[in-house]
Design an enzyme around this catalytic site. Sequence first.
Site, PDB file in Angstrom:
ATOM      1  CG  HIS A 215      -5.946   5.655   4.943  1.00 42.01           C
ATOM      2  ND1 HIS A 215      -5.214   5.132   3.911  1.00 42.01           N
ATOM      3  CD2 HIS A 215      -5.045   6.191   5.801  1.00 42.01           C
ATOM      4  CE1 HIS A 215      -3.928   5.363   4.127  1.00 42.01           C
ATOM      5  NE2 HIS A 215      -3.802   6.000   5.266  1.00 42.01           N
TER       6      HIS A 215
ATOM      7  CB  CYS B 276      -9.830   5.051   0.352  1.00 40.35           C
ATOM      8  SG  CYS B 276      -8.284   5.609   1.094  1.00 40.35           S
TER       9      CYS B 276
ATOM     10  CD  GLU C 128      -1.380   7.853   7.322  1.00 41.34           C
ATOM     11  OE1 GLU C 128      -0.402   8.077   8.055  1.00 41.34           O
ATOM     12  OE2 GLU C 128      -1.462   6.856   6.591  1.00 41.34           O
TER      13      GLU C 128
ATOM     14  CB  CYS D 132      -2.996   0.772  -2.504  1.00 40.40           C
ATOM     15  SG  CYS D 132      -3.072   2.519  -2.941  1.00 40.40           S
TER      16      CYS D 132
ATOM     17  CG  ASP E  86      -1.804   1.229   1.326  1.00 35.94           C
ATOM     18  OD1 ASP E  86      -2.291   1.660   0.263  1.00 35.94           O
ATOM     19  OD2 ASP E  86      -2.007   1.773   2.423  1.00 35.94           O
ATOM     20  CB  SER E  87       0.213   4.774  -0.645  1.00 39.54           C
ATOM     21  OG  SER E  87      -1.013   4.791   0.059  1.00 39.54           O
TER      22      SER E  87
HETATM   23  N1  DGL Z   1      -4.041   3.652   0.224  1.00 40.94           N
HETATM   24  C1  DGL Z   1      -4.707   4.641  -0.569  1.00 40.94           C
HETATM   25  C2  DGL Z   1      -5.951   4.046  -1.216  1.00 40.94           C
HETATM   26  O1  DGL Z   1      -6.458   3.005  -0.806  1.00 40.94           O
HETATM   27  C3  DGL Z   1      -5.098   5.842   0.254  1.00 40.94           C
HETATM   28  C4  DGL Z   1      -3.958   6.671   0.704  1.00 40.94           C
HETATM   29  C5  DGL Z   1      -3.255   7.390  -0.417  1.00 40.94           C
HETATM   30  O2  DGL Z   1      -3.798   8.353  -0.974  1.00 40.94           O
HETATM   31  O3  DGL Z   1      -2.140   6.988  -0.736  1.00 40.94           O
HETATM   32  O4  DGL Z   1      -6.444   4.595  -2.166  1.00 40.94           O
END
Ligand code: DGL
Length: 284
Positions: free
Chosen positions: A206, A204, A161, A81, A18-19
């Site tokens: 998060h 997403c 976050e 992600c 993931d990011s």
């Molecule tokens: N992990 C990203 C997603 O699921 C969200 C966070 C980001 O913008 O990197 O889209």
Amino acid sequence: LIEAGGAGRPRAPIGVFDSGVGGLTVLRALVEALPARDFVYLGDTARLPYGTKSPETVVRYALNAAETLADCGIDCLVVACNTASAVALPALRERFEEFPVIGVLEPGADAACAATRTGHIAVIATESTVQGGAYTRAILQRHPESRVTAQACQLFVALAEEGWHEGAVAQAAAARYLEPIFASGAQSCGAERRSAPDTLVLGCTHFPMLESAIREAVGPHVTIIDSAHPTAQVVRATLGEQGRGSAAGTLRFLATDGVERFARVGGRFLGREIRADEVELIAL
Ligand code: DGL
């Protein structure tokens, strides 16, 4: 490479990226579904957020992350992600034919289409996921009669976050983004009065952290879809019976920056403590 220690547990880990720490909500579901498997999780914390970047940049980052995980000898790659799943899956599948590449978007779209009764589905996601329209396309491919309302909720990423999952700020943000979509009659358009969505996809990684604030904004009757569990079921089905052994698998964490923050914030997403000395700092 398949059997380890005679316990019947495959030695190759499943790679997850993931990011940042958001994909740990997906890792949590994967561990529940495949408790005997080993996992290596890469959070590209140095380059987060992906959700405001161009598709070309996200594809490049996703390929970098996947190369590192491929070097760990993985037998499956989970793109935990939504932003990377929305734009980078074709490039990842073309580059890595030796193992399955599974994203979170398709299982989320399947679950939403199975859940909706009225055919009106809302998707909330990052800016680039919404702009790219991949969720809308995936839902309409499966369910051409559907209506999809997509809304970018970028601020939710920062709130998750920050650990501000609940309380006044999360509630105000959820109300601001979602009440215009879900308030009764808010979808009126001229003489045509349209119903609010009956299903909401958390597009997403998060967003599951803010589920109680989101629930409050959308009301009790909307089905909320978190793609983590549907994705874990797809991974389990893809890998067959592997991972059903009695021994618990191991977790390995890689991060491209801020190992202490990864551990502190990530523990909340994973639902168990992560110590900073468990997180390896890597460069992509
Ligand atoms: N992990 C990203 C997603 O699921 C969200 C966070 C980001 O913008 O990197 O889209």
